[in-house]
Design a protein around this motif. Structure first.
Motif, short mmCIF file in Angstrom:
data_model
loop_
_atom_site.label_atom_id
_atom_site.label_comp_id
_atom_site.label_asym_id
_atom_site.label_seq_id
_atom_site.Cartn_x
_atom_site.Cartn_y
_atom_site.Cartn_z
N GLU A 59 26.16 41.84 36.28
CA GLU A 59 27.12 42.95 36.27
C GLU A 59 28.47 42.51 36.85
OE1 GLU A 59 27.75 47.50 37.93
OE2 GLU A 59 25.81 46.55 38.20
N GLY A 60 28.43 41.65 37.85
CA GLY A 60 29.66 41.12 38.43
C GLY A 60 30.43 40.28 37.43
N ARG A 61 29.72 39.43 36.67
CA ARG A 61 30.38 38.62 35.63
C ARG A 61 31.00 39.52 34.57
NH1 ARG A 61 26.09 35.34 36.93
NH2 ARG A 61 24.72 36.11 35.29
N THR A 69 31.93 42.71 34.88
CA THR A 69 33.06 43.44 35.47
C THR A 69 34.27 42.53 35.59
OG1 THR A 69 31.59 44.94 36.67
CG2 THR A 69 33.84 44.74 37.51
N LEU A 70 34.07 41.31 36.03
CA LEU A 70 35.17 40.36 36.15
C LEU A 70 35.78 40.05 34.79
CD1 LEU A 70 36.88 38.61 38.00
CD2 LEU A 70 35.13 36.83 37.82
N ALA A 71 34.94 39.90 33.77
CA ALA A 71 35.43 39.62 32.42
C ALA A 71 36.30 40.77 31.89
CB ALA A 71 34.26 39.37 31.47
N ARG A 72 36.03 41.99 32.32
CA ARG A 72 36.86 43.13 31.92
C ARG A 72 38.08 43.30 32.82
NH1 ARG A 72 33.63 48.02 32.16
NH2 ARG A 72 32.20 46.89 33.48
N ALA A 73 37.93 42.91 34.08
CA ALA A 73 39.02 43.10 35.05
C ALA A 73 40.15 42.09 34.86
CB ALA A 73 38.47 43.03 36.47
N ILE A 74 39.82 40.86 34.50
CA ILE A 74 40.86 39.83 34.39
C ILE A 74 41.92 40.21 33.35
CG2 ILE A 74 41.28 37.45 33.65
CD1 ILE A 74 38.73 36.69 35.24
N PRO A 75 41.55 40.62 32.14
CA PRO A 75 42.60 41.02 31.19
C PRO A 75 43.38 42.26 31.65
CG PRO A 75 40.49 40.74 30.06
CD PRO A 75 40.23 40.61 31.52
N ALA A 76 42.69 43.19 32.30
CA ALA A 76 43.38 44.38 32.82
C ALA A 76 44.41 43.99 33.87
CB ALA A 76 42.38 45.38 33.39
N ALA A 77 44.05 43.07 34.75
CA ALA A 77 44.98 42.60 35.79
C ALA A 77 46.12 41.81 35.17
CB ALA A 77 44.23 41.76 36.83
N ALA A 78 45.82 40.99 34.19
CA ALA A 78 46.87 40.20 33.52
C ALA A 78 47.86 41.12 32.81
CB ALA A 78 46.25 39.20 32.54
N ASP A 79 47.35 42.13 32.11
CA ASP A 79 48.24 43.09 31.44
C ASP A 79 49.09 43.85 32.46
OD1 ASP A 79 47.16 42.33 29.01
OD2 ASP A 79 45.90 44.13 28.79
N HIS A 80 48.46 44.25 33.56
CA HIS A 80 49.20 44.95 34.62
C HIS A 80 50.32 44.06 35.14
CE1 HIS A 80 50.10 45.43 38.89
NE2 HIS A 80 50.17 46.71 38.58
N ASP A 81 50.00 42.82 35.48
CA ASP A 81 51.00 41.93 36.06
C ASP A 81 52.14 41.65 35.10
OD1 ASP A 81 49.58 41.88 38.41
OD2 ASP A 81 48.92 39.79 38.21
N ALA A 82 51.83 41.46 33.82
CA ALA A 82 52.88 41.21 32.84
C ALA A 82 53.86 42.38 32.79
CB ALA A 82 52.27 40.95 31.46
#
Length: 142
Positions: A112-114, A116-129
């Motif tokens: 579940e952690g993997r 969640t992380l796989a979904r969170a990384i693109p969300a964080a990257a989009d946010h930061d951009a």
């Protein structure tokens, strides 16, 4: 003649003239908006950061310990401990005491952690951009 309180605290006339204050203020804005972006995943910026560091360290190999997480993240070891415990309670990581060192705790991602992380990384990257594209510092300070 004695210095006034403002003169003793800073050379800046007000907080917005202080580079450190502006950095801190901008960081808090970034942290709040990233946490809002990750809310659907049940993560805050600090939880995401620790989860991401665990992912990076896992990819690198070797034991992932709370001490290594603290070293990579630059966060206080006790803060890391609390965040890792929260991630464990959420079912995203497991903590296993080291057989060699009673003080060390190995940390690993759960399936579940993997996910969640796989979904969170693109969300964080989009946010930061989006966040940094609109950063007023880019045009004001250059």
């Amino acid at each position: 003649m004695p210095l006034t309180l403002t003169e003793t605290l800073s050379r800046a006339g007000n907080p917005t003239e202080s580079d450190g204050f502006r950095l801190w203020h901008r960081f808090l804005g970034w942290q709040r908006s990233l946490s809002a972006s990750l809310l659907a995943l049940g993560l805050t910026q600090p939880l995401f950061s620790v989860l991401a560091v665990i992912g990076w360290l896992t990819r690198e190999g070797g034991a992932v310990t709370q001490q290594r997480i603290a070293n990579v993240s630059g966060m206080d070891r006790m803060h890391i401990s609390g965040l890792v415990r929260k991630l464990e309670a959420m079912g995203l990581v497991t903590r296993t005491p080291s057989q060699r060192d009673r003080r060390a705790v190995a940390v690993s991602l759960t399936p579940e952690g993997r996910d969640t992380l796989a979904r969170a990384i693109p969300a964080a990257a989009d946010h930061d951009a989006a966040f940094f594209a609109s950063a007023p510092e880019r045009s004001a300070r250059r």
